[in-house]
Enzyme design. Structure first.
Site, PDB file in Angstrom:
ATOM      1  N   LYS A   1       1.779   2.206  -3.467  1.00  4.37           N
ATOM      2  CA  LYS A   1       0.674   2.440  -4.412  1.00  4.37           C
ATOM      3  C   LYS A   1       0.482   3.953  -4.565  1.00  4.37           C
ATOM      4  O   LYS A   1      -0.407   4.563  -3.970  1.00  4.37           O
ATOM      5  CB  LYS A   1      -0.600   1.769  -3.846  1.00  4.37           C
TER       6      LYS A   1
ATOM      7  N   GLU B   1       0.827  -1.205   0.000  1.00  2.00           N
ATOM      8  CA  GLU B   1       0.000   0.000   0.000  1.00  2.00           C
ATOM      9  C   GLU B   1       0.861   1.255   0.000  1.00  2.00           C
ATOM     10  O   GLU B   1       0.488   2.265  -0.593  1.00  2.00           O
ATOM     11  CB  GLU B   1      -0.954   0.001   1.205  1.00  2.00           C
TER      12      GLU B   1
ATOM     13  N   GLU C   1     -19.231  -0.753  -1.116  1.00  3.21           N
ATOM     14  CA  GLU C   1     -18.321  -0.107  -0.158  1.00  3.21           C
ATOM     15  C   GLU C   1     -18.632  -0.571   1.267  1.00  3.21           C
ATOM     16  O   GLU C   1     -18.069  -0.041   2.231  1.00  3.21           O
ATOM     17  CB  GLU C   1     -18.460   1.429  -0.242  1.00  3.21           C
TER      18      GLU C   1
ATOM     19  N   GLY D   1      -4.848  -6.728  -6.292  1.00  4.45           N
ATOM     20  CA  GLY D   1      -5.581  -5.493  -6.522  1.00  4.45           C
ATOM     21  C   GLY D   1      -4.688  -4.274  -6.611  1.00  4.45           C
ATOM     22  O   GLY D   1      -4.986  -3.321  -7.338  1.00  4.45           O
TER      23      GLY D   1
ATOM     24  N   GLU E   1     -14.307 -10.061   0.603  1.00  6.00           N
ATOM     25  CA  GLU E   1     -15.160  -9.314  -0.342  1.00  6.00           C
ATOM     26  C   GLU E   1     -16.345 -10.199  -0.762  1.00  6.00           C
ATOM     27  O   GLU E   1     -17.412  -9.695  -1.088  1.00  6.00           O
ATOM     28  CB  GLU E   1     -14.364  -8.866  -1.574  1.00  6.00           C
TER      29      GLU E   1
ATOM     30  N   THR F   1      -4.277 -12.164  -9.669  1.00  8.54           N
ATOM     31  CA  THR F   1      -3.639 -13.331  -9.041  1.00  8.54           C
ATOM     32  C   THR F   1      -4.002 -13.513  -7.564  1.00  8.54           C
ATOM     33  O   THR F   1      -3.406 -14.356  -6.887  1.00  8.54           O
ATOM     34  CB  THR F   1      -2.090 -13.237  -9.149  1.00  8.54           C
TER      35      THR F   1
ATOM     36  N   LYS G   1     -12.813   1.319 -11.461  1.00 14.07           N
ATOM     37  CA  LYS G   1     -12.159   2.281 -10.570  1.00 14.07           C
ATOM     38  C   LYS G   1     -10.658   1.988 -10.522  1.00 14.07           C
ATOM     39  O   LYS G   1     -10.257   0.862 -10.199  1.00 14.07           O
ATOM     40  CB  LYS G   1     -12.752   2.181  -9.158  1.00 14.07           C
TER      41      LYS G   1
ATOM     42  N   HIS H   1     -16.031  -0.757   4.005  1.00 16.42           N
ATOM     43  CA  HIS H   1     -14.819  -0.120   3.492  1.00 16.42           C
ATOM     44  C   HIS H   1     -14.473   1.202   4.173  1.00 16.42           C
ATOM     45  O   HIS H   1     -13.350   1.666   4.042  1.00 16.42           O
ATOM     46  CB  HIS H   1     -14.921   0.093   1.978  1.00 16.42           C
TER      47      HIS H   1
HETATM   48  N1  LIG Z   1     -12.539  -1.428  -7.293  1.00 14.68           N
HETATM   49  C1  LIG Z   1     -11.254  -1.456  -7.031  1.00 14.68           C
HETATM   50  O1  LIG Z   1     -10.509  -0.871  -7.751  1.00 14.68           O
HETATM   51  C2  LIG Z   1     -10.748  -2.223  -5.841  1.00 14.68           C
HETATM   52  C3  LIG Z   1     -11.560  -3.128  -5.144  1.00 14.68           C
HETATM   53  C4  LIG Z   1     -11.005  -3.871  -4.077  1.00 14.68           C
HETATM   54  C5  LIG Z   1      -9.676  -3.670  -3.740  1.00 14.68           C
HETATM   55  N2  LIG Z   1      -8.926  -2.749  -4.433  1.00 14.68           N
HETATM   56  C6  LIG Z   1      -7.516  -2.532  -4.086  1.00 14.68           C
HETATM   57  O2  LIG Z   1      -6.845  -3.777  -4.157  1.00 14.68           O
HETATM   58  C7  LIG Z   1      -5.773  -3.789  -3.212  1.00 14.68           C
HETATM   59  C8  LIG Z   1      -5.866  -5.053  -2.395  1.00 14.68           C
HETATM   60  O3  LIG Z   1      -5.749  -6.138  -3.261  1.00 14.68           O
HETATM   61  P1  LIG Z   1      -5.037  -7.489  -2.800  1.00 14.68           P
HETATM   62  O4  LIG Z   1      -5.656  -7.961  -1.556  1.00 14.68           O
HETATM   63  O5  LIG Z   1      -5.007  -8.357  -3.983  1.00 14.68           O
HETATM   64  O6  LIG Z   1      -3.618  -6.977  -2.343  1.00 14.68           O
HETATM   65  P2  LIG Z   1      -2.185  -6.836  -3.047  1.00 14.68           P
HETATM   66  O7  LIG Z   1      -2.294  -6.568  -4.487  1.00 14.68           O
HETATM   67  O8  LIG Z   1      -1.452  -5.847  -2.224  1.00 14.68           O
HETATM   68  O9  LIG Z   1      -1.580  -8.283  -2.831  1.00 14.68           O
HETATM   69  C9  LIG Z   1      -1.447  -8.794  -1.512  1.00 14.68           C
HETATM   70  C10 LIG Z   1      -0.110  -9.510  -1.341  1.00 14.68           C
HETATM   71  O10 LIG Z   1      -0.152 -10.717  -2.081  1.00 14.68           O
HETATM   72  C11 LIG Z   1       0.983 -10.810  -2.943  1.00 14.68           C
HETATM   73  N3  LIG Z   1       0.533 -11.623  -4.062  1.00 14.68           N
HETATM   74  C12 LIG Z   1      -0.257 -11.282  -5.096  1.00 14.68           C
HETATM   75  N4  LIG Z   1      -0.552 -12.361  -5.831  1.00 14.68           N
HETATM   76  C13 LIG Z   1       0.082 -13.414  -5.248  1.00 14.68           C
HETATM   77  C14 LIG Z   1       0.151 -14.793  -5.550  1.00 14.68           C
HETATM   78  N5  LIG Z   1      -0.540 -15.345  -6.552  1.00 14.68           N
HETATM   79  N6  LIG Z   1       0.928 -15.578  -4.756  1.00 14.68           N
HETATM   80  C15 LIG Z   1       1.581 -15.042  -3.679  1.00 14.68           C
HETATM   81  N7  LIG Z   1       1.530 -13.757  -3.335  1.00 14.68           N
HETATM   82  C16 LIG Z   1       0.775 -12.944  -4.119  1.00 14.68           C
HETATM   83  C17 LIG Z   1       1.356  -9.386  -3.218  1.00 14.68           C
HETATM   84  O11 LIG Z   1       2.720  -9.265  -3.596  1.00 14.68           O
HETATM   85  C18 LIG Z   1       1.083  -8.745  -1.879  1.00 14.68           C
HETATM   86  O12 LIG Z   1       2.161  -8.972  -1.021  1.00 14.68           O
HETATM   87  C19 LIG Z   1      -5.902  -2.546  -2.369  1.00 14.68           C
HETATM   88  O13 LIG Z   1      -4.971  -1.590  -2.833  1.00 14.68           O
HETATM   89  C20 LIG Z   1      -7.326  -2.073  -2.666  1.00 14.68           C
HETATM   90  O14 LIG Z   1      -7.469  -0.685  -2.557  1.00 14.68           O
HETATM   91  C21 LIG Z   1      -9.421  -2.051  -5.474  1.00 14.68           C
END
Ligand SMILES: NC(=O)c1ccc[n+]([C@@H]2O[C@H](COP(=O)([O-])OP(=O)(O)OC[C@H]3O[C@@H](n4cnc5c(N)ncnc54)[C@H](O)[C@@H]3O)[C@@H](O)[C@H]2O)c1
Length: 398
Positions: free
Chosen positions: A77, A74, A245, A106, A185, A130, A143, A248
């Protein structure tokens, strides 16, 4: 096995290709869609290199692949990361016909999405999620935003991908605790939109440690089915779709002040419990529905709330709540917070704006947070804190 669904994103039906062990077929499908592009910019999470490499190799038979590795956190980002990617893309000869492909969770999806929207005032975008948060939630959205020092997702735009593709096998390397909390989620979708799917969610989460394919496909369905009708009505998620949301407001504040140590999914799970306690304390949500929140969130195998929530500085949390990005949707007093609240499972409370967002006194939110931090889980129907250690510490699930 490769399946295809179409997701309504900003007025277009975006193909979502998904399946299990279908990485090569996905790469071929991607190659077929690169059209006149002579190169692609693959913005990829460094931690998923094992998944990225075969895909990039396959894709490079058709088009030049420029890879930009990202440390997904984060704190990273930011606009300066987006600028760094764009500068690097230009120096490597990426041009306006090139495609940006975001491969990761994400965080990477949002950063790649914003880069695609800004580079040459808009290049093609493909999402390769992923993580569960990304695959079942964040890519099913237009978004795209990054964080500012003041808070989460404060700087961004709306931008649709032309294609989404996911080999659910990529999710197999997500650490155990993140896989489960990432599915919060989906718990949100069941609580706020699809309460009839509670049994499907329970079945999928309890089957996950042993069985893989079926549960992930069911969770995929819960993610997409919940969002589809809302995205048709409200593509930019500014009206009816604000329901997503749920959890959130407090979730974003927790995630942000944790500096990345609390992941999005876990933060949203706590945020939903706080929202339910707020609603209950205001006499809006009944006791049975409150207990349903604890029961469902319990399946996510969260760690002990006393240690996870008790450590945060309350003044910092209040300050972050005061800059939440939902404030502008409805008028809020200085000491109020804009929140999605439920009257019943699947029944959002509609505010004066006609949308599911209402102002709540900050004091009420903080009191609810203390209840969640120190409550008696058994009283609420949960078991977290009793057996969390064994469950939480188990390594990768799949
Ligand atoms: N509508 C939207 O745009 C929306 C909705 C929900 C969340 N988000 C955003 O998404 C982010 C959260 O997403 P997240 O939970 O995927 O977090 P992330 O992208 O930060 O990933 C979480 C962790 O998992 C690791 N990782 C990713 N894929 C992996 C895999 N296949 N194997 C092992 N490790 C892996 C990453 O390196 C990181 O350390 C936040 O920034 C949030 O604001 C956006």
């Amino acid at each position: 096995m490769m399946l295809e669904r179409h997701i309504p994103l900003d007025g277009h039906e975006t193909p979502y290709l998904y399946g299990v062990d279908c990485g090569i077929a996905l790469a071929e499908a991607l190659a077929a869609r690169t059209g006149s592009a002579d190169s692609v910019l693959l913005v990829a999470d460094r931690k998923v290199a094992a998944h990225t490499a075969p895909l990039a190799r396959q894709l490079s038979h058709h088009v030049k692949v420029e890879t930009f590795g990202i440390d997904a956190s984060e704190t990273n980002k930011t606009m300066s990361l987006v600028q760094g990617i764009a500068e690097s893309a230009i120096s490597r000869g990426v041009n306006r016909s090139s495609l940006v492909i975001g491969m990761g969770g994400g965080m990477v999806g949002n950063v790649a999405g914003l880069t695609a929207a800004l580079l040459f005032r808009g290049t093609g975008l493909i999402h390769l999620p992923t993580t569960p948060v990304a695959a079942f939630d964040s890519v099913v959205s237009v978004k795209q935003a990054v964080n500012l020092r003041g808070g989460k997702n404060l700087c961004g735009t709306y931008y649709a991908p032309s294609l989404i593709a996911c080999d659910l096998r990529w999710l197999s390397t997500v650490p155990h605790e993140e896989l489960f909390t990432g599915l919060s989620e989906m718990a949100k979708n069941v609580l706020a939109v699809l309460p009839g799917e509670e049994e499907t969610l329970r079945g999928a989460l309890s089957a996950l440690p042993g069985e893989r394919i079926g549960p992930l496909l069911q969770l995929f369905d819960i993610g997409v089915t919940a969002k589809e009708p809302f995205l048709r009505q409200d593509p930019r998620e500014r009206r009816e779709a604000l329901i997503f949301e749920y959890g959130h407001t407090v979730g974003h504040a927790l995630e942000f002040i944790s500096g990345g140590s609390m992941k999005h999914g876990e933060a949203v799970a706590w945020g939903m419990l706080v929202a339910a306690e707020v609603s209950h304390s205001l006499g809006i949500l009944g006791g049975e529905d409150l207990r349903s929140h604890y029961r469902i969130v319990d399946w996510l195998r969260l760690p002990d709330p006393r240690t996870r929530l008790g450590r945060f500085d309350r003044a910092e949390l209040r300050a972050k709540l005061a800059t939440d990005n939902k404030r502008g949707y409805i008028p809020c007093g200085r000491d109020e917070v804009a929140m999605v609240l439920l009257e019943s499972l699947g029944g959002p409370l509609t505010g004066e704006s006609g949308y599911p967002l209402v102002p709540v006194p900050q004091e009420t939110v903080m009191a609810a947070l203390e209840t969640v931090t120190g409550h008696s889980w058994t009283e609420r129907g949960g078991t977290i804190g009793e057996k969390e250690d064994a469950r939480w510490k188990t390594s990768n699930l799949l």
